[in-house]
Motif scaffolding. Structure first.
Motif, PDB file in Angstrom:
ATOM      1  N   GLU B 279     -30.706   9.518  -7.404  1.00 34.90           N
ATOM      2  CA  GLU B 279     -30.887   9.053  -6.035  1.00 34.90           C
ATOM      3  C   GLU B 279     -29.532   8.763  -5.389  1.00 34.90           C
ATOM      4  N   GLU B 280     -28.607   8.238  -6.180  1.00 32.34           N
ATOM      5  CA  GLU B 280     -27.268   7.973  -5.635  1.00 32.34           C
ATOM      6  C   GLU B 280     -26.545   9.278  -5.308  1.00 32.34           C
ATOM      7  N   ARG B 283     -28.072  10.682  -2.110  1.00 32.97           N
ATOM      8  CA  ARG B 283     -27.558  10.040  -0.879  1.00 32.97           C
ATOM      9  C   ARG B 283     -26.171  10.563  -0.527  1.00 32.97           C
ATOM     10  N   ILE B 288     -27.410  10.841   3.944  1.00 33.84           N
ATOM     11  CA  ILE B 288     -28.540  10.198   4.610  1.00 33.84           C
ATOM     12  C   ILE B 288     -28.231   8.722   4.772  1.00 33.84           C
ATOM     13  N   GLU B 290     -28.700   4.613   5.734  1.00 29.68           N
ATOM     14  CA  GLU B 290     -29.578   3.555   5.242  1.00 29.68           C
ATOM     15  C   GLU B 290     -30.811   3.412   6.135  1.00 29.68           C
ATOM     16  N   LEU B 294     -36.814   5.901   2.483  1.00 24.87           N
ATOM     17  CA  LEU B 294     -36.688   6.789   1.326  1.00 24.87           C
ATOM     18  C   LEU B 294     -37.821   6.501   0.334  1.00 24.87           C
TER      19      LEU B 294
END
Lengths: 384, 351, 137, 150
Positions: B279-280, B283, B288, B290, B294
């Motif tokens: 996931e990191e 991003r 994308i 904040e 998500l």
């Protein structure tokens, strides 16, 4: 569909075992030749499609390992796998991707290395509750359908043997073909080892190691890259019910190939395929299948296929040469076999067929066959 | 029109799923039929309205040669064109979009399925790795994910707890068909399976099928951006800390959608992240912000299956747009070791 | 109703031109071969027949290691440790196992290939990478 | 150029295949020497093996009809090449007869072994009958093979 053409082709030397090359190197050999033929650089390729049957070599997602050999690293790449039609369906996938507007140039590469696994066993890994218990491999399954076809059409073993001889005679003019048997006779075919009655060794396709690639380009790019692009006039696919016993008199009816051909001819404006096609590269895994496909493809009336081969209509120099390459009967790396059909049909339009070139080819047919009765039909022409 | 855009608009008109469960007692065709029937009902279409089918499945996962044979009837491909993209479900959907844009077909059914309960999934993934240099070592996709996580965790002592938090958060959002640890402390105490990854950090794998109907005819959700990519196979040739393949796939999708990747107002993001460290990377590769929501339903942490994951994220993103929760949504699919294959779809309110 | 069914098939993969040369060098010379792409100025480990970045082929053969540094490692529940090892002279890392570890490995640690006593032209002719003399684990 | 090297890797994986509900019922029937087909409510086609939907009509199948263990031989061959049986890892011995049998009461045909392996004694249109094993396990090979009726 938007105009799309095949502007380059490349294939490996095909053989029973290409011990000198890994799967990736085999893919590279075909891909590099296609790029050379199209006179493009790796950076010109926008996307790649791979065709291969994974369980024949025991690979999961084989495009992961061989993709970069097809110049796909850092590019869009997916794999198409639909049994024997993997290659033709892979080509159609590449054609659709270019016609969509997403890409200008897509490279399609099909490959198989049967020598690395057990293909006949791989083919029995079908339904575990039904087929697997009573499996007899591709040869036995095909022989069942051949018995029906012969009984219904009166086809003779000699007519089938003539198909086998024609294929190998043509293959002798194709430097890439696996089987090289220029002097094969009908008697030798009829005397070859029985595999599954009435099929004999020389009625069947071999299992080959090999790869083949085509370069598919958008209309504007195609005109710049090739003086005679092979334009895609139509492409059609039909799949069929899952069990061999589902399909009524399979070879005699072959509704998938009939329907795919009907759609492709309609799309290409072909009314009389025997007269309007200049050459055909059809996927005939068995000598008898070629005769059955003549009928399904509308080259003749039902029951007249034997006459076509006897009268030399489909020989080199005949009215409609079928499989100048030697066909699947001479070379069969499954995932590549369909790509080879399309590449050889395109090659005939490009006028780069060398010793196997048919004079004045303007319209060509390529077909695919897979599983029990899946079919693809593609019409290429020298004009969009 | 130049290359790089879809020549015809493509819409999402129906979605159906056989939701992920740890072990579905049914056969693959039965799970797939549930998804297909639900997609047809959702699209308010009949099987005769569908021109072509694109399936996604992997022979080795299903233990079948040409595993699409087993589903030909239930996916409604008899006497129709079927293409099997045996890579990932989202890539299959993007190919179907290309088919529609090409003008070949007006309505395409996309179906993905996998049953990890059938076999030793990680054992099977060994057969996807280079058989000359890697497979004999015994490495699998999990080991590859572990190496990637290790690269990211290096010099970052807070990583493990942060990942556990992400996993716990996603799990709370998901529903409870999978029995899995859901608190940060439980996750940090769960067994190490590929250091630094712990069992509790992994999206739980099970059995699932997903079906989507794409059409040329207008519907509430439009597919505007498509992009996919294949990175180098060897882990040692990539910068494992980054999903460069995803960055490229995302850039392509933005270009197809005619948008600036940096200024993309995306409200809903549905990534295919099987581990929190992914996931990191997701991003970072997609930039994308904040602001975007998500994985509101827990994403893959609510349970998933390989091959199906990307198409199920596509379905989730389409549902979000259709419900008015998002004007624009992104769906993501990934396959292969350490995310070698990447696919991105951008969806927005249609017509 | 569930039926369990096994598939037992022997596969035999051709290592090809570059792979055969690489594996034979492990067996016969205890050397780890890589490839240099002049265009990309990149040295690959192991030896390969074409550059995955620019597509160039063939590539120049070059000996690497046998020492190197651990770029990343992961341990499986059964204790197997996989690592990406950047061999001396290489720009890319080789995936292999770590062996003979006195404790937990760490990123950046120096390791050296330990060759198997019996070698049969396999990636396992390197039994694994072990900490170099004097390198603290 | 060094001599070609090969890497040998043995696949030994197992899968747990779930039977579709219709196949499970069919297999339970076999244990009692009962053969049933599913009839499509749309086209009327009676399917063997049973399956979830009719591929032609895309309609779910639920209408069971009885099928005899006798029928007509629609296609035949005698296989001479042994193949590796994936279930055992051993070669299946040749020669053996194979046929497509249309059982009385079914519209599709069943592929199965034949007792006869002499081409001179096999012909399309012959009546054939199932030869059942003594011990029935609820699988399609509970039928050992089909024999040609005199």
């Amino acid at each position: 569909m938007n105009p799309v053409a095949i502007v380059g082709t490349g294939q490996t030397r095909h053989a029973r075992a290409r011990d000198d090359a890994s799967q990736a190197e085999l893919v590279r050999e075909a891909a590099a030749r296609a790029l050379e033929d199209a006179a493009i650089e790796p950076r010109d390729i926008d996307a790649v499609v791979i065709a291969n049957m994974e369980l024949f070599e025991g690979r999961a997602w084989p495009e992961l390992w061989v993709g970069e050999a097809a110049f796909a690293a850092g590019k869009p790449c997916v794999k198409v796998a639909t049994g024997g039609t993997s290659g033709t369906s892979g080509c159609i996938a590449g054609i659709h991707q270019v016609a969509s507007g997403l890409f200008d140039i897509v490279l399609v590469v099909g490959f198989e290395k049967h020598s690395e696994g057990h293909t006949q066993t791989g083919m029995t890994l079908t339904d575990p509750y039904w087929d697997r218990a009573v499996a007899s491999g591709a040869v036995g399954n095909f022989a069942l359908s051949v018995s029906q076809y012969m009984a219904e059409r009166g086809t003779t073993e000699r007519q089938a043997a003539q198909v086998a001889v024609k294929a190998r005679r043509n293959a002798a003019r194709n430097p890439y073909a696996h089987l090289q048997m220029p002097a094969l006779t009908v008697e030798e075919v009829l005397a070859s080892k029985p595999l599954a009655h009435p099929l004999r060794m020389l009625d069947m396709c071999p299992q080959s190691d090999g790869a083949c690639a085509i370069v598919v380009a958008s209309g504007t790019r195609a005109r710049k890259l090739n003086p005679r692009p092979a334009w895609v006039r139509a492409a059609a696919t039909r799949h069929e019910q899952p069990f061999i016993g589902d399909i009524e008199r399979r070879l005699a009816t072959m509704r998938t190939l009939r329907e795919a051909a009907r759609e492709a001819y309609a799309g290409a404006g072909i009314g009389n395929p025997l007269k309007e096609l200049d050459v055909a590269e059809i996927y005939e895994p068995v000598s008898y299948a070629e005769l059955a496909w003549y009928e399904a493809l509308g080259f003749c009336e039902e029951g007249q296929a034997g006459r076509l081969i006897e009268e030399g209509v489909t020989e080199m120099g005949g009215e409609l040469p079928v499989n100048p390459s030697g066909g699947v009967l001479s070379t069969n790396p499954v995932g590549a076999s369909g790509v080879i059909r399309v590449a050889e049909a395109a090659l005939q339009i490009h006028g780069r067929g060398g010793e196997r070139q048919v004079d004045g080819v303007r319209t060509a047919l390529a077909t695919g066959y897979g599983v029990y009765a899946w079919a693809d039909a593609i019409v290429l022409a020298d004009r969009p | 029109m130049s290359a790089g855009a879809l020549r015809r608009p493509v819409y999402v008109s129906g979605i159906g799923e056989s939701r992920p469960v740890p072990r579905d007692p049914r056969a693959i065709p039965e799970m797939v039929l549930e998804a297909v029937q639900a997609a047809y009902a959702d699209a308010r279409c009949a099987h005769t309205d569908i021109d072509a089918v694109v399936t996604a499945s992997v022979d080795l996962l299903d233990g079948l040669t040409a595993s699409n044979i087993a589903v030909t009837e239930v996916v409604d491909a008899v006497m129709k064109p079927e293409t099997r993209i045996s890579s990932e479900g989202l890539a299959a959907a993007l190919h179907a979009a290309a088919q529609i844009a090409s003008g070949a077909y007006d309505a395409v059914l996309v179906v993905a399925h996998a049953k990890t309960s059938m076999a030793d999934y990680q054992g099977l993934t060994r057969w996807a790795l280079d058989p000359i240099h890697v497979q004999p070592l015994g490495a699998d996709f999990l080991a590859c994910a572990g190496l990637q996580a290790a690269m990211l965790a290096d010099g970052d002592p807070g990583a493990e707890r942060r990942w556990a938090k992400v996993a716990a958060e996603r799990r709370r959002a998901g529903n409870g068909t999978f029995l899995i640890p859901s608190s940060v402390e439980e996750i940090l105490l769960s067994p190490v399976i590929a250091a630094p990854l712990r069992e509790g950090m992994c999206a739980p794998l099970g059995d699932a099928a997903c079906a989507v109907v794409l059409t040329a005819g207008s519907a509430a959700v439009r597919l505007t951006g498509v992009g996919w990519d294949l990175d180098s196979h060897a882990l040692g040739e990539r910068d494992l800390r980054r999903w460069d393949g995803l960055r490229r796939a995302f850039a392509r999708a933005c270009a197809v959608a005619g948008m600036d990747p940096r200024g993309m107002p995306i409200d809903l993001v549905e990534p295919s992240c099987f581990y929190p460290h992914e996931e990191e990377m997701f991003r970072a590769a997609t930039a994308i912000g904040e602001r975007a929501e998500l994985s509101p339903d827990g994403g893959l942490f609510a349970g998933t299956a390989p091959v199906v994951a990307g198409l199920s994220r596509f379905a989730a993103a389409a549902r979000g747009v259709r419900a008015g929760r998002a004007k624009r949504a992104l769906a993501h699919g990934a396959w292969g070791p350490a995310g070698q294959g990447q696919a991105v779809a951008i969806l927005q309110a249609g017509a | 109703m569930i039926r369990e069914s096994a598939i037992r098939i022997p596969f035999r993969y051709a290592a090809g031109g570059a792979g055969s040369r690489f594996l034979a060098a492990l067996r016969d010379e205890r050397r780890i071969l890589g490839a240099r792409c002049d265009g990309c100025r990149r040295v690959f480990a192991p030896l390969r027949s074409f550059c995955s970045s620019c597509g160039a082929s063939p590539l120049e053969e070059i000996a690497l290691g046998p020492g190197g540094r651990v770029e990343a490692w992961t341990a499986r529940a059964d204790g197997t440790v996989f690592a990406l090892v950047r061999l001396d002279g290489a720009d890319t890392a080789l995936l292999h196992r770590l062996v003979g570890l006195p404790g937990e490995p760490r990123r950046g640690m120096r390791v050296r290939a330990r060759f198997a006593a019996e070698r049969r032209a396999s990636i396992l002719d390197i039994a694994g990478f072990e900490p170099e003399e004097g390198a603290s684990a | 150029m060094s001599a070609p090297v090969h890497v040998a890797l043995e696949m030994d994986q197992s899968w747990r295949y779930a039977a579709p509900a219709a196949m499970a019922r069919f297999c339970a029937g076999l244990k009692e020497r009962r053969i049933e087909a599913l009839r499509c409510g749309g086209c009327g086609r009676r399917y063997l093996p049973p399956r979830p939907v009719c591929g032609n009509c895309h309609l779910p199948l639920a209408d069971w009809v009885p099928v005899a263990d006798e029928g007509r031989l629609e296609a035949w061959t005698v296989v001479h090449v042994p193949i590796l049986d994936p279930r055992t890892g051993r070669m299946r011995e040749a020669p053996y007869g194979m046929g497509l049998v249309r059982l009385d009461g079914a519209d599709t045909t069943l592929n199965h072994f034949l007792a006869q392996s002499d081409p001179a004694r096999l012909a399309i249109g012959q009546r054939v009958r199932a030869v059942w094993r003594e011990q029935l396990a609820g699988a399609i090979d509970d039928i050992r093979h089909f024999e040609v009726l005199a």
